[in-house]
Design a protein around this motif. Sequence first.
Motif, PDB file in Angstrom:
ATOM      1  N   ALA A  94      22.274  47.615  33.855  1.00 34.78           N
ATOM      2  CA  ALA A  94      22.644  48.406  35.086  1.00 34.78           C
ATOM      3  C   ALA A  94      22.938  49.760  34.976  1.00 34.78           C
ATOM      4  CB  ALA A  94      23.837  47.619  35.729  1.00 34.78           C
ATOM      5  N   MET A  98      18.196  52.140  36.519  1.00 39.72           N
ATOM      6  CA  MET A  98      17.767  50.982  37.455  1.00 39.72           C
ATOM      7  C   MET A  98      18.252  51.240  38.819  1.00 39.72           C
ATOM      8  SD  MET A  98      16.491  48.547  35.590  1.00 39.72           S
ATOM      9  CE  MET A  98      17.167  47.226  36.525  1.00 39.72           C
ATOM     10  N   GLU A  99      19.134  52.525  38.969  1.00 37.62           N
ATOM     11  CA  GLU A  99      19.411  52.872  40.462  1.00 37.62           C
ATOM     12  C   GLU A  99      18.264  53.514  41.197  1.00 37.62           C
ATOM     13  OE1 GLU A  99      23.199  54.541  39.972  1.00 37.62           O
ATOM     14  OE2 GLU A  99      24.107  52.907  38.645  1.00 37.62           O
ATOM     15  N   ARG A 108      17.836  48.004  40.699  1.00 39.36           N
ATOM     16  CA  ARG A 108      18.964  47.269  40.601  1.00 39.36           C
ATOM     17  C   ARG A 108      19.165  45.899  41.248  1.00 39.36           C
ATOM     18  NH1 ARG A 108      24.923  50.050  39.355  1.00 39.36           N
ATOM     19  NH2 ARG A 108      26.311  48.233  40.338  1.00 39.36           N
ATOM     20  N   SER A 111      16.859  43.253  40.197  1.00 36.61           N
ATOM     21  CA  SER A 111      17.428  42.707  39.052  1.00 36.61           C
ATOM     22  C   SER A 111      18.482  41.595  39.388  1.00 36.61           C
ATOM     23  CB  SER A 111      18.207  43.674  38.272  1.00 36.61           C
ATOM     24  OG  SER A 111      19.188  43.986  38.662  1.00 36.61           O
ATOM     25  N   THR A 135      26.272  48.747  31.512  1.00 39.25           N
ATOM     26  CA  THR A 135      26.605  49.681  32.525  1.00 39.25           C
ATOM     27  C   THR A 135      26.594  51.156  31.660  1.00 39.25           C
ATOM     28  OG1 THR A 135      29.049  49.634  32.324  1.00 39.25           O
ATOM     29  CG2 THR A 135      27.953  48.167  33.896  1.00 39.25           C
ATOM     30  N   ARG A 163      27.952  52.407  41.122  1.00 35.17           N
ATOM     31  CA  ARG A 163      27.040  53.255  40.741  1.00 35.17           C
ATOM     32  C   ARG A 163      27.176  54.661  40.153  1.00 35.17           C
ATOM     33  NH1 ARG A 163      21.867  51.185  43.007  1.00 35.17           N
ATOM     34  NH2 ARG A 163      22.105  49.188  43.917  1.00 35.17           N
ATOM     35  N   SER A 200      15.630  44.400  32.665  1.00 35.59           N
ATOM     36  CA  SER A 200      15.510  45.751  32.315  1.00 35.59           C
ATOM     37  C   SER A 200      14.144  46.638  32.757  1.00 35.59           C
ATOM     38  CB  SER A 200      16.010  46.103  30.947  1.00 35.59           C
ATOM     39  OG  SER A 200      15.965  47.505  30.697  1.00 35.59           O
TER      40      SER A 200
END
Length: 329
Positions: A94, A98-99, A108, A111, A135, A163, A200
């Motif tokens: 995360a 991934m955002e 994300r 995922s 994170t 986030r 990932s």
Amino acid sequence: MPAPAHPGLAELAPDQRLRRLELTVTRRLDGLLQGQHRGLLPGPGTEIAGSREYRPGEDEVRRMDWAVTARTTVPHIREVEADRELSTWLLVDASPSMEFGTAELDKRELSVAAVAAIGFLTAGTGNRLGAQLLTSTGLRRFPARSGRTHLLGLLRALLTAPRVGGDDGPAPPVDPPHLGEGLAALQRVANRRGLVVVVSDFLDGLPDDHDDPAAWEPALRRLAARHQVLAVEVTDPRELELPDVGLVTLVDPETGRRREVWTGDAALRRRYASAAAAQREQVRRALRRSGATHLTLRTDRDWTADIVRHVQAQRRLAAAPAPTRGGRS
């Protein structure tokens, strides 16, 4: 570009998204849910079920039952049954990279969908699911437990995690934890042999020299030496090629650095696509060297169909007879 398979998922409230995910998984993957416990990566278990004579060219020498072989003077191998219980451990990336997403879901959210599919595919009596969420501020740990309530709680936590840079999230960290650290931490808690799933984009720790190993590769290789490992690589189409949309501002999600790029330059778009393809090939080779099974999911494709194809291919591979080795028996 294909039409999204699940319109409106990103706009739903967390509980609505959970219900939509569960319904999607149970409907689309219903046939797979009726299969073996090791549906994602079918393979031999660890319970001894007796011995039988060794068949040259078909059986692995490492399964040789030396005690029976010595007693009978005829080569025998150990037979094993599929495990009754399966321990599944997840490492879910995360991190800020991934955002990102330019299709119906961002990476994300995709995922989380992958975790939902894995959770329901491996669910069963006594089967346990544990997870670690990587994170920007550290690792968040979820102990291995069984049951639907535990799985839904894990999915809810993934959906609602803050986030980086958002209204409810922190600024990008100076030195965020790396994927290799998450893999090493997972190895310390995954004591019993089972299934390990890493979700990932695998962009963390890639060296400039494509011949050098990725920073996370040694840790992944150690996990694969003990467990069955499935690497779920999550990608977005804009990471693979740039569209011709004029002047754009590119932002590095890990550091916040910005750069303006004129996408009308055809030569620049070709260089970008070539570099992106080389980067993905680098990831693919590192995963193969590590001994992990590789599944790629894209934000612009039907992820359930990709998972179905992957599982069916793995089951066909497991059911196929071993190829006869060349040369003398």
